[in-house]
Design an enzyme around this catalytic site. Structure first.
Site, short mmCIF file in Angstrom:
data_model
loop_
_atom_site.label_atom_id
_atom_site.label_comp_id
_atom_site.label_asym_id
_atom_site.label_seq_id
_atom_site.Cartn_x
_atom_site.Cartn_y
_atom_site.Cartn_z
CG ASN A 106 -1.84 -1.20 1.25
OD1 ASN A 106 -2.04 -1.85 0.22
ND2 ASN A 106 -2.36 -1.52 2.42
CG ASP A 108 -2.89 3.23 2.65
OD1 ASP A 108 -3.73 2.34 2.39
OD2 ASP A 108 -1.99 3.08 3.50
CG HIS A 131 3.98 -1.72 -4.72
ND1 HIS A 131 2.85 -2.49 -4.74
CD2 HIS A 131 4.99 -2.54 -5.10
CE1 HIS A 131 3.16 -3.73 -5.13
NE2 HIS A 131 4.45 -3.78 -5.35
CB CYS A 169 16.20 20.60 -12.53
SG CYS A 169 14.96 19.29 -12.72
N GLY A 206 -5.31 -8.94 3.50
CA GLY A 206 -5.93 -8.10 2.48
C GLY A 206 -5.16 -7.93 1.20
CB THR A 207 -2.41 -8.95 -0.55
OG1 THR A 207 -1.87 -8.77 -1.87
CG2 THR A 207 -1.89 -10.25 0.05
C1 BV8 Z 1 8.63 -5.32 -11.82
C2 BV8 Z 1 1.54 1.40 -7.78
C3 BV8 Z 1 10.55 -5.66 -13.13
C4 BV8 Z 1 1.32 2.40 -6.75
C5 BV8 Z 1 1.34 -0.97 -7.96
C6 BV8 Z 1 6.90 -11.76 -12.00
C7 BV8 Z 1 8.02 -11.18 -11.43
C8 BV8 Z 1 8.24 -9.81 -11.55
C9 BV8 Z 1 7.31 -9.00 -12.22
C10 BV8 Z 1 6.18 -9.58 -12.76
C11 BV8 Z 1 5.98 -10.95 -12.66
N1 BV8 Z 1 4.81 -11.21 -13.29
C12 BV8 Z 1 4.27 -10.07 -13.76
C13 BV8 Z 1 5.08 -9.07 -13.46
C14 BV8 Z 1 4.85 -7.66 -13.85
C15 BV8 Z 1 4.08 -6.87 -12.79
C16 BV8 Z 1 2.95 -7.67 -12.17
O1 BV8 Z 1 3.08 -8.19 -11.09
N2 BV8 Z 1 1.81 -7.75 -12.87
C17 BV8 Z 1 0.67 -8.45 -12.32
C18 BV8 Z 1 -0.59 -7.59 -12.45
C19 BV8 Z 1 0.54 -9.77 -13.05
N3 BV8 Z 1 4.98 -6.44 -11.74
C20 BV8 Z 1 5.64 -5.28 -11.93
O2 BV8 Z 1 5.57 -4.62 -12.95
C21 BV8 Z 1 6.53 -4.81 -10.78
N4 BV8 Z 1 7.78 -4.42 -11.32
O3 BV8 Z 1 8.46 -6.48 -11.68
O4 BV8 Z 1 9.68 -4.76 -12.49
C22 BV8 Z 1 11.79 -4.91 -13.36
C23 BV8 Z 1 12.98 -5.39 -12.75
C24 BV8 Z 1 14.14 -4.71 -13.00
C25 BV8 Z 1 14.15 -3.54 -13.81
C26 BV8 Z 1 12.96 -3.08 -14.37
C27 BV8 Z 1 11.77 -3.77 -14.16
C28 BV8 Z 1 5.95 -3.57 -10.11
C29 BV8 Z 1 4.65 -3.88 -9.45
C30 BV8 Z 1 4.16 -2.63 -8.69
C31 BV8 Z 1 2.97 -2.06 -9.40
N5 BV8 Z 1 2.44 -0.93 -8.65
N6 BV8 Z 1 0.88 0.14 -7.42
C32 BV8 Z 1 -0.12 2.75 -6.71
O5 BV8 Z 1 -0.55 3.58 -7.53
O6 BV8 Z 1 -0.80 2.17 -5.86
S1 BV8 Z 1 0.54 -2.42 -7.74
C33 BV8 Z 1 -0.96 -2.27 -6.98
O7 BV8 Z 1 -1.41 -3.62 -6.79
C34 BV8 Z 1 -0.95 -1.66 -5.59
O8 BV8 Z 1 0.31 -1.38 -5.07
C35 BV8 Z 1 -1.63 -2.78 -4.79
O9 BV8 Z 1 -1.31 -2.75 -3.48
C36 BV8 Z 1 -1.06 -3.94 -5.49
C37 BV8 Z 1 -1.54 -5.32 -5.16
O10 BV8 Z 1 -2.90 -5.30 -5.01
P1 BV8 Z 1 -3.47 -5.66 -3.57
O11 BV8 Z 1 -2.80 -4.79 -2.56
O12 BV8 Z 1 -3.40 -7.12 -3.34
O13 BV8 Z 1 -4.94 -5.15 -3.69
P2 BV8 Z 1 -6.16 -5.85 -4.45
O14 BV8 Z 1 -7.22 -4.81 -4.62
O15 BV8 Z 1 -5.67 -6.59 -5.64
O16 BV8 Z 1 -6.68 -6.96 -3.42
C38 BV8 Z 1 -7.32 -6.56 -2.21
C39 BV8 Z 1 -7.60 -7.83 -1.43
O17 BV8 Z 1 -8.16 -7.45 -0.18
C40 BV8 Z 1 -8.60 -8.75 -2.11
O18 BV8 Z 1 -8.09 -10.07 -2.04
C41 BV8 Z 1 -9.88 -8.61 -1.27
O19 BV8 Z 1 -10.57 -9.83 -1.16
C42 BV8 Z 1 -9.31 -8.23 0.08
N7 BV8 Z 1 -10.19 -7.41 0.91
C43 BV8 Z 1 -11.00 -6.39 0.51
N8 BV8 Z 1 -11.59 -5.84 1.60
C44 BV8 Z 1 -11.13 -6.51 2.69
C45 BV8 Z 1 -10.24 -7.52 2.26
N9 BV8 Z 1 -9.62 -8.35 3.11
C46 BV8 Z 1 -9.89 -8.20 4.43
N10 BV8 Z 1 -10.72 -7.26 4.92
C47 BV8 Z 1 -11.36 -6.41 4.09
N11 BV8 Z 1 -12.20 -5.48 4.61
#
Ligand code: BV8
Length: 260
Positions: A106, A108, A131, A169, A206-207
């Site tokens: 997160n 936030d 992140h 800059c 929560g992920t």
């Molecule tokens: C990178 C930006 C390489 C900030 C975000 C394998 C290895 C490496 C990379 C990859 C790989 N496979 C794919 C990739 C590429 C990519 C990726 O992962 N894609 C995914 C979509 C398949 N990864 C990347 O690009 C990463 N970089 O690997 O670079 C590299 C290396 C060297 C040189 C150059 C490049 C970068 C990833 C970061 C992306 N940025 N955010 C912002 O604006 O927020 S990601 C974004 O998703 C947020 O940060 C968020 O936190 C994150 C994950 O989501 P979650 O936190 O899990 O949230 P979500 O809504 O999905 O789920 C919520 C959960 O809570 C649910 O399960 C729900 O049921 C639950 N819930 C809801 N309410 C409640 C609850 N649980 C309990 N109580 C409740 N009340």
């Protein structure tokens, strides 16, 4: 919507309270009850936007104003949010167990605010934000230009001419977050995976565990032998690695698991 049974909560509680080096790994769901929208699932912000449209360096190069408009909206929304009972219970536990660590996806800042309230001395150092930071900016010429830091002023994204610029800059400023396709900070990754290798228990809250390499932090802890306790409203790819996977709300379950 808590479906977790008293027996599951009791088993998870015994494991977590016996841990000296607890790794807490969180995602957007831990902040949902603070009013911060999640990314996926019902009401998730990704539902109305595609991540590729906004959270990438290409999107920012193509339309910085649109990307800043999205971040300005999230900053305004999060500025009105408070840490919830889950953030506070985690912060109290980590303050009482200094070898524990919070690793969050997160941006936030709610874990950091709860940590500073629980332990003003150690405070934010007990939280690794993989992140980045919603209220952080850095110069688009960084690291050639060293401007980087907290920026809480209102962002005017009504036109390209009113976007925030570097005082040093003059180049555009960008949100200090990690976009898709960008590398995470090496120091953050090292701290997170080191904690995962050494943890004697891991609490995942929560992920959806789909974003990499962050999601591998919890899987690494489980594979290194730490019992994994999951709190989530739904089943996730980590559920099968969990010793106990609890269905329910973070703000209700996490205090039940950690508080005295
Ligand atoms: C990178 C930006 C390489 C900030 C975000 C394998 C290895 C490496 C990379 C990859 C790989 N496979 C794919 C990739 C590429 C990519 C990726 O992962 N894609 C995914 C979509 C398949 N990864 C990347 O690009 C990463 N970089 O690997 O670079 C590299 C290396 C060297 C040189 C150059 C490049 C970068 C990833 C970061 C992306 N940025 N955010 C912002 O604006 O927020 S990601 C974004 O998703 C947020 O940060 C968020 O936190 C994150 C994950 O989501 P979650 O936190 O899990 O949230 P979500 O809504 O999905 O789920 C919520 C959960 O809570 C649910 O399960 C729900 O049921 C639950 N819930 C809801 N309410 C409640 C609850 N649980 C309990 N109580 C409740 N009340």
């Amino acid at each position: 919507m808590t479906a977790a049974t008293a027996d599951e909560i009791a088993r998870a509680r015994t494991i977590l309270r016996g841990a000296r080096r607890l790794l807490v790994f969180t995602g957007a769901g831990v902040s949902a009850e603070s009013g911060v929208p999640t990314f996926r699932g019902p009401g998730g912000v990704w539902n109305s936007y595609r991540a590729e449209e906004l959270a990438t360096p290409e999107a920012f190069a193509r339309d910085a104003r649109l990307v800043w408009e999205w971040y300005a909206w999230r900053r305004t929304l999060v500025a009105r949010c408070e840490p919830n009972a889950a953030h506070h219970a985690i912060a109290r536990h980590v303050a009482a167990h200094p070898e524990s660590l919070v690793v969050t996806q997160n941006v936030d800042g709610l874990h950091q605010r709860a940590a500073r309230e629980a332990d003003p001395t150690r405070g934010g150092t007990s939280v690794v934000a993989l992140h980045g930071h919603l209220f952080g900016v850095r110069c688009t010429r960084w690291p050639a230009c060293s401007t980087r830091g907290t920026h809480v002023a209102t962002i005017d994204a009504t036109s390209a001419d009113t976007l925030p610029r570097c005082e040093r800059c003059g180049a555009l400023l960008r949100p200090d977050v990690v976009w898709f396709g960008e590398a995470l900070e090496a120091t953050d990754l090292e701290a997170a995976f080191d904690a995962a290798q050494r943890a004697d228990a891991c609490l995942v809250v929560g992920t959806s565990a789909v974003v990499q390499p962050a999601a591998s932090v919890a899987a690494t802890a489980a594979r290194a032998g730490a019992p994994l306790i999951e709190v989530n409203a739904e089943v996730t790819p980590l559920s099968r690695l969990a010793t106990v996977s609890l269905r329910g709300r973070a703000a209700e379950l996490v205090p039940a698991l950690l508080d005295d």
